[in-house]
Design an enzyme around this catalytic site. Structure first.
Site, PDB file in Angstrom:
ATOM      1  N   GLY A 191      40.923  44.239  36.626  1.00 14.30           N
ATOM      2  CA  GLY A 191      39.936  44.482  37.669  1.00 14.30           C
ATOM      3  C   GLY A 191      39.974  45.885  38.239  1.00 14.30           C
ATOM      4  O   GLY A 191      38.940  46.438  38.632  1.00 14.30           O
ATOM      5  N   THR A 240      39.225  35.139  34.123  1.00 12.16           N
ATOM      6  CA  THR A 240      38.173  35.001  35.134  1.00 12.16           C
ATOM      7  C   THR A 240      37.051  34.248  34.460  1.00 12.16           C
ATOM      8  O   THR A 240      36.940  34.295  33.239  1.00 12.16           O
ATOM      9  CB  THR A 240      37.650  36.412  35.516  1.00 12.16           C
ATOM     10  OG1 THR A 240      38.702  37.145  36.111  1.00 12.16           O
ATOM     11  CG2 THR A 240      36.470  36.368  36.462  1.00 12.16           C
ATOM     12  N   GLY A 275      40.944  41.810  42.906  1.00 14.16           N
ATOM     13  CA  GLY A 275      40.483  42.508  41.708  1.00 14.16           C
ATOM     14  C   GLY A 275      39.015  42.878  41.812  1.00 14.16           C
ATOM     15  O   GLY A 275      38.482  43.095  42.900  1.00 14.16           O
ATOM     16  N   ASP A 276      38.375  42.939  40.669  1.00  8.11           N
ATOM     17  CA  ASP A 276      36.956  43.308  40.618  1.00  8.11           C
ATOM     18  C   ASP A 276      36.032  42.139  40.956  1.00  8.11           C
ATOM     19  O   ASP A 276      34.891  42.354  41.364  1.00  8.11           O
ATOM     20  CB  ASP A 276      36.603  43.836  39.218  1.00  8.11           C
ATOM     21  CG  ASP A 276      36.957  42.847  38.106  1.00  8.11           C
ATOM     22  OD1 ASP A 276      37.955  42.104  38.262  1.00  8.11           O
ATOM     23  OD2 ASP A 276      36.252  42.814  37.090  1.00  8.11           O
ATOM     24  N   THR A 303      35.426  40.583  33.040  1.00 11.11           N
ATOM     25  CA  THR A 303      36.767  40.012  33.089  1.00 11.11           C
ATOM     26  C   THR A 303      37.708  41.073  32.513  1.00 11.11           C
ATOM     27  O   THR A 303      37.278  41.949  31.780  1.00 11.11           O
ATOM     28  CB  THR A 303      36.887  38.709  32.269  1.00 11.11           C
ATOM     29  OG1 THR A 303      36.652  39.002  30.896  1.00 11.11           O
ATOM     30  CG2 THR A 303      35.893  37.665  32.709  1.00 11.11           C
ATOM     31  N   GLY A 304      38.983  40.955  32.859  1.00  9.81           N
ATOM     32  CA  GLY A 304      39.939  41.960  32.384  1.00  9.81           C
ATOM     33  C   GLY A 304      40.625  42.615  33.564  1.00  9.81           C
ATOM     34  O   GLY A 304      40.672  42.037  34.656  1.00  9.81           O
ATOM     35  N   ARG A 361      46.308  41.305  46.854  1.00  9.70           N
ATOM     36  CA  ARG A 361      45.595  42.129  45.865  1.00  9.70           C
ATOM     37  C   ARG A 361      44.270  41.447  45.499  1.00  9.70           C
ATOM     38  O   ARG A 361      44.217  40.259  45.236  1.00  9.70           O
ATOM     39  CB  ARG A 361      46.466  42.306  44.626  1.00  9.70           C
ATOM     40  CG  ARG A 361      45.784  43.046  43.453  1.00  9.70           C
ATOM     41  CD  ARG A 361      45.087  42.100  42.489  1.00  9.70           C
ATOM     42  NE  ARG A 361      44.560  42.787  41.320  1.00  9.70           N
ATOM     43  CZ  ARG A 361      43.775  42.202  40.418  1.00  9.70           C
ATOM     44  NH1 ARG A 361      43.439  40.958  40.535  1.00  9.70           N
ATOM     45  NH2 ARG A 361      43.338  42.895  39.387  1.00  9.70           N
TER      46      ARG A 361
HETATM   47  N1  ASP Z   1      39.339  40.625  36.474  1.00 10.38           N
HETATM   48  C1  ASP Z   1      40.356  39.760  36.977  1.00 10.38           C
HETATM   49  C2  ASP Z   1      41.149  40.490  38.026  1.00 10.38           C
HETATM   50  O1  ASP Z   1      41.411  41.668  37.857  1.00 10.38           O
HETATM   51  C3  ASP Z   1      41.314  39.222  35.977  1.00 10.38           C
HETATM   52  C4  ASP Z   1      40.768  38.944  34.599  1.00 10.38           C
HETATM   53  O2  ASP Z   1      39.580  38.767  34.428  1.00 10.38           O
HETATM   54  O3  ASP Z   1      41.550  38.910  33.646  1.00 10.38           O
HETATM   55  O4  ASP Z   1      41.574  39.859  38.962  1.00 10.38           O
END
Ligand code: ASP
Length: 318
Positions: free
Chosen positions: A228, A174, A204-205, A225-226, A202
């Site tokens: 979500g 992200t 995410g966050d 990021t990560g 779907r």
């Molecule tokens: N946060 C993002 C999501 O869950 C993905 C990411 O940042 O790796 O869609």
């Protein structure tokens, strides 16, 4: 007071354009959207915008949000197909509709209504990465069932262990941008194509205000990021800002928000990263992984600077 922009490391490509807007007296909101647009257009970044990795069925679905720390205005789009400028579209939601979050067909409709150029977001490179994981053809006998089973396994695998699913390319990512302008206004933009091979629809966050994005001029801003789903369940971006509101330093707020994630009952628990700015414009960032960086540029700096993130391990996450 001069302006500052910070971003996740993949935002380096948009940082100078964002700071340039502040140098010309522009707003934090214009700056973060200008930065995000360049990352969304970058064909080499398979985690954001054009050339993002697709969902289970090979369709690129984008999530994005913007928040204006003056008055807590916010807009977001989720599962957007066929248009690249997701962060800018989120701003249109904020400015033009009496809503915050628009998803799917509605987001696409709004993009068309405001005259955005449609674009096939799936590049041959992104398609090849997606296809490589699918070793069972959809056309095999009972192929549809086999295909569905396989991609669901892949989704589970990708969510459990990003390294295992990585191959040559990361399966998710992200971009985060946070800016503070000369007037002291803070704004945040987040944009992503989400987790590759995700279940269609779907989100995410990134499009969820409070989870992946939060900005409040009075206390600061944060973006994630990560995985979500973790930030959604802990309202991570809002938590960082709230912890600062109640007197924690930026680093304490980041550490406490990361530590909270350890309490989640989540078989897919994985990496989480946060960038944040306090109300004075001091930058900070944290990651559950070692050796992660983020980028910072002020109006005085000639070029973006890559800085280390605070490492806050989450038990059970490598
Ligand atoms: N946060 C993002 C999501 O869950 C993905 C990411 O940042 O790796 O869609």
């Amino acid at each position: 007071m001069n302006g500052i922009v910070i971003a996740s490391a993949n935002g380096a490509i948009g940082l100078e354009a964002a700071v340039d807007i502040l140098r010309h007296g522009g707003s934090a909101l214009d700056a973060v959207i200008a930065g995000a647009r360049l990352v969304e257009a970058n064909p080499e970044d398979h985690t954001v915008g054009y050339s993002g990795l697709p969902n289970l069925f090979g369709e690129v679905e984008l999530d994005a949000s913007v928040m204006d720390g003056r008055g807590l205005r916010a807009g977001s789009v989720g599962a957007l197909k066929g248009y690249q400028d997701a962060a800018d579209l989120a701003r249109h939601v904020m400015d033009e509709l009496p809503h915050v979050l628009i998803a799917g067909e509605g987001a696409k409709r709004l993009a068309a209504e405001i005259g955005m150029e449609p674009r096939d977001l799936l590049t041959p490179e992104a398609k090849a990465i997606w296809q490589e994981r699918l070793d069972q053809p959809a056309t095999a006998p009972n192929g549809h069932q086999t295909y569905l089973r396989k991609v669901r396994e892949i989704v589970r695998e990708a969510a459990t262990d990003p390294e295992a699913a990585r191959g040559e390319e990361i399966p998710h990512g992200t971009v985060n941008f946070i800016a503070r302008d000369r007037t002291g206004d803070i704004a945040c933009a987040v944009s992503t194509s989400g987790w590759a091979w995700k279940y269609p629809g779907r989100m995410g966050d990134s499009p969820v205000i409070g989870a992946g994005n939060y900005a409040d001029n009075r206390w600061g801003a944060a973006a994630c990021t990560g995985r979500g789903e973790m930030a959604q369940r802990c309202c991570t971006a809002h938590s960082v800002v709230t912890f600062m509101r109640f007197g924690m330093s930026l680093d304490e707020a980041l550490t406490t928000a990361m530590t909270d994630l350890a309490h989640l009952d989540d078989p897919y628990k994985s990496e989480m990263n946060i960038v944040a700015l306090d109300k004075e414009g001091n930058p900070g960032a944290a990651s559950s992984s070692k050796d992660k960086t983020y980028v910072v540029m002020t109006e005085e700096m000639p070029a973006p600077e890559e800085r280390p993130r605070l490492h806050v391990p989450i038990p059970g996450v490598g």
